[in-house]
Structures are given as structure tokens and as C-alpha cells.
Write a protein that holds these residues in place. Sequence first.
Motif, short mmCIF file in Angstrom:
data_model
loop_
_atom_site.label_atom_id
_atom_site.label_comp_id
_atom_site.label_asym_id
_atom_site.label_seq_id
_atom_site.Cartn_x
_atom_site.Cartn_y
_atom_site.Cartn_z
N UNK A 227 29.14 37.40 29.54
CA UNK A 227 30.11 37.51 28.45
C UNK A 227 29.98 38.85 27.75
N UNK A 228 28.74 39.27 27.48
CA UNK A 228 28.54 40.55 26.81
C UNK A 228 29.07 41.72 27.64
N UNK A 269 33.82 39.97 36.88
CA UNK A 269 32.86 39.21 36.08
C UNK A 269 33.41 37.85 35.71
N UNK A 270 34.67 37.81 35.31
CA UNK A 270 35.27 36.54 34.91
C UNK A 270 35.32 35.56 36.07
N UNK A 271 35.73 36.04 37.24
CA UNK A 271 35.82 35.16 38.42
C UNK A 271 34.44 34.64 38.81
N UNK A 272 33.44 35.52 38.81
CA UNK A 272 32.09 35.09 39.17
C UNK A 272 31.50 34.16 38.11
N UNK A 273 31.81 34.43 36.86
CA UNK A 273 31.29 33.58 35.78
C UNK A 273 31.86 32.16 35.89
N UNK A 274 33.15 32.05 36.19
CA UNK A 274 33.75 30.72 36.34
C UNK A 274 33.13 29.98 37.52
N UNK A 282 28.74 21.12 38.06
CA UNK A 282 29.10 20.13 39.08
C UNK A 282 28.19 20.14 40.30
N UNK A 283 27.41 21.23 40.45
CA UNK A 283 26.56 21.33 41.63
C UNK A 283 27.30 21.82 42.86
N UNK A 284 28.56 22.19 42.69
CA UNK A 284 29.38 22.64 43.83
C UNK A 284 29.61 24.15 43.71
N UNK A 285 29.28 24.86 44.77
CA UNK A 285 29.47 26.31 44.77
C UNK A 285 30.71 26.66 45.58
N UNK A 286 31.65 27.33 44.92
CA UNK A 286 32.86 27.82 45.59
C UNK A 286 32.79 29.34 45.56
N UNK A 287 32.62 29.95 46.72
CA UNK A 287 32.48 31.40 46.81
C UNK A 287 33.74 32.09 46.27
#
Length: 459
Positions: A227-228, A269-274, A282-287
Motif C-alpha cells: 500500500x505504501x 502492485x495493485x494486481x499482485x496485492x489483490x 481463501x488459500x487459493x493462489x491465482x497467478x
Amino acid sequence: MKALAILLILVLSGLLMSCGEEPVYKDAVPGENTVGHVSDSIIVLPDAPMEVALKFTNMLGMNDPECFELLSTGFSDSLPIDSLSPQQIFGRWRAFDAGGRLNSIQESPGEIRTSYYCTIRRMEKPAISRIDFLLTDDRWLIDGFGIELPQEMEDSLTIEQLADLVLQHPDVRTELRVVRMLYDDCLIDSIQCYTSLNAALLSGTAFQDFILDLQPESYALIALSNIRRAGKMQIIKDRAENRFFDIPADLTILVNIWREMSYISKSVLRIRHEALQNLYSTGIWVEPDTEQEVERLVGFRDFFLSISNIVEARDSLSRTYRVVLTSGTNEPLAQIVIDLDPHQLEQKMDNEVGLTIWRALAVEMNGDNDPERVIYWAGNLFLFQGIPSGYRLVWRTYENFESDYHPEFISQPSGRDGCREITFTGNDDRYDYFLGYTDSGEPLFRRISCFDDTIELEE
């Protein structure tokens, strides 16, 4: 016969009388398409982003000022629309690229955005690579354009020549160094907050496993860093808009390059942060799909850093050095602008009651005869290393020592000959803090409990 004639006259009279009566209809059923009932409700859908872009293109081709009505308020306020025509501001487009890629809708508090990635060639200016849209009052409006780094840049003007051109324009030179300082701030933030993750990955720990095993406090360190850094990139973008006038076209392109660099950095950064938030909750990783953005970002970043390195090495003209300090994690970040003066041993600002808001000390800390500048503001320390041409941010805290004011902020001799360190007592009187350099030349921050001999180190 006479009776038949009378009968016909009566029938015709009845027909004529019935033709003058109002028709009678049964009661209309809601939603039923009955004869004689016409609805006066019309639903008008807003133009889609692509339709807005096409309208803008057509109006721009006719140099029609009405195209300014398709711009968001923030974007139009940053443009000299009162003195220049649309084609003077945006250039003449060769054609609209309808084969680009429209991003998914991005929602954040108070904003709904999307972007269209494309390639629109212009006759006098670099190509448009992105059109940003903002939903305002149920209308999609254009909120900015991204530009592509022209391949012919290095053919017409080498990097060294462009750096020399920057040195000839004080406003651009000052701002470029501010951008570099904020870029270094983001890098320091990332290194400090992602150290544990990077170490875990090097040891063979899976990324997903590491994130899911984090305690909330540890995860917050990473999330707040994202965020920073996004907030600092937004500052770079905002400062690049509507700041420079009457500068050479090549410098305008350079400013657009670092503006685009900051925009893409924040977008990635925003896309990776989401994706990180989704994994942790949720424990689910979406690349995340950021390959194209990262590829463009690398090109912009390398170009900017090449110019910045030369400017910093050759800048013998600046008498003061502007820095933008930030704090907090709410966007926009809290910030102040300070002009560091190498000829003053101490700079500070006091409030109305005499309490120090910020204080900057000149202290020789690493023995190279270019004094460091240490700033205390908003509960944070900033260490600017002295270099022959000014200062370079090399370390800072993000802890916030719970106060904007700290009178006991002094320097004292360290264990190294000719070097000093900064020392102060924490606002809660629980710790003493010491900032200096290691023998290898790295910043070292020590915290010592006032009640025992516990020492904590942070490089």
C-alpha cells in the motif's frame, strides 16, 4: 319497399353514431402490452469505454473542442485546454486501434476504473499505448493516456545528451531527483518488508505455504508495504502532471516516461496485492497476469535509471536538494516537501507553540567527508547518505515512534574514528535508539531496552 328503405336508414344512422363514441378498453394489466397504452419510461445505457474512445477519436480528427467533454474533471484540469486546440494537446492520430485489450473493471473505494491497452500512432508525438477510463455520474470518461517509449529516441538523442539537457533545466532536474528519491524509498520498503519471504524462497519454501503460515501481524507488514509503495508511485504520477511548461519536447517525453513508469508500477502492485489478499483469505493462489505490464515497466525503469544516474553524478549546479517524505498507509500518503541545504548543520520547523515538527541534522556518519542528513518527522527516521552531488536516501523507518516531535534527537561519537551516530530515547521511554553505519558501510539501527541489556539490530 318503403319499409325496407326505412330499415336501411336506421342501420346507417346507428353506424354513424357509433363511429363518434370513445373506444372502451379493459383495465390494463401491469406489464401487458395493451392497445392504446404507450410507456413514457426510456432506459438509456451509458456509452461503453470503447464507444467513448471512438467518439473522442472522431472529434479529435475534426479538432472539435467538444472532445474535452469526454474527459474526466481531474484529467481536463491538468491540461491547458483554454489556450490550445485538441490536436495541439493530443496530437493528430493516424487511426484508432480497435484490436487492443480492455482490462476488467477495477473497483476501489469511491472509484470504478478500467483501461484499454492499444497502439495508436500519432504524427508528432509518441504513440498512445493505453487509455484510462473513470466512471463518473454513470458515464465513462477518459482519465488519461499512456505513452509508448519511442524506439527512435536513442537514435535521435543519446541518453547522455538527454541527461545533459536535464541539467540545463532546473525544474526538470529537481523533479527528476525527487522521483529518484521516491523510487529508492519504494525499493528500501520492499527490501525491508520482504526480507523474510525472500529468505524463505531461497531456502526452498513454497510461496503459498509461506504466506498461509504467516500470523496476521507478519502478513500486515507485507500488505502495508504494498500500500505504501503504491501511494508513493501515485505521488510521482500526480507531480508529473501539469508541472512543466515551455520545456523541450525531449524532456516532455522523459517526464511522460517516469509518469508512465509510476502508473504501471502501481497497477502491477495493485494486481499482485489483490492476488496476495485472495491467497491469504481463501488459500487459493491465482497467478496474476502482469507479463505485458512488467515487460513495459522494465523498459521504462531502465531508461529512467540510466538518466538519473548520470544526472546525479554530474549535478554540480543544485544548491539545495528537494525531498518528499511520506508516512502512513492511507492514500494519499501524508507527505511534506523539504529542501535540504548542505551548508546548514541543522534545519527544522516548529509549530505555533514551539514544538519541533521535523528536524534535519548534518552528521558525518561513514567517514567519507560528505556528511549524512538524518531527518526525524512523523515518528520516522530518514537517512540520506551524503554524496558529492547532494544526497541519496539509503534507509528509513516505517514504525512511527508515536509522535511528530522529539527534542532529544542528537548526534554523538560512535565506535569508529571520525564517525558519529544519531541517538534518541523513544517517546514511551522504553528504548534508546541508535542509528549509524557498520564497518562494511551499511546503515545499522539499534534498539536498546532502558530496563535491561537487550539489543535489537536492524540493517
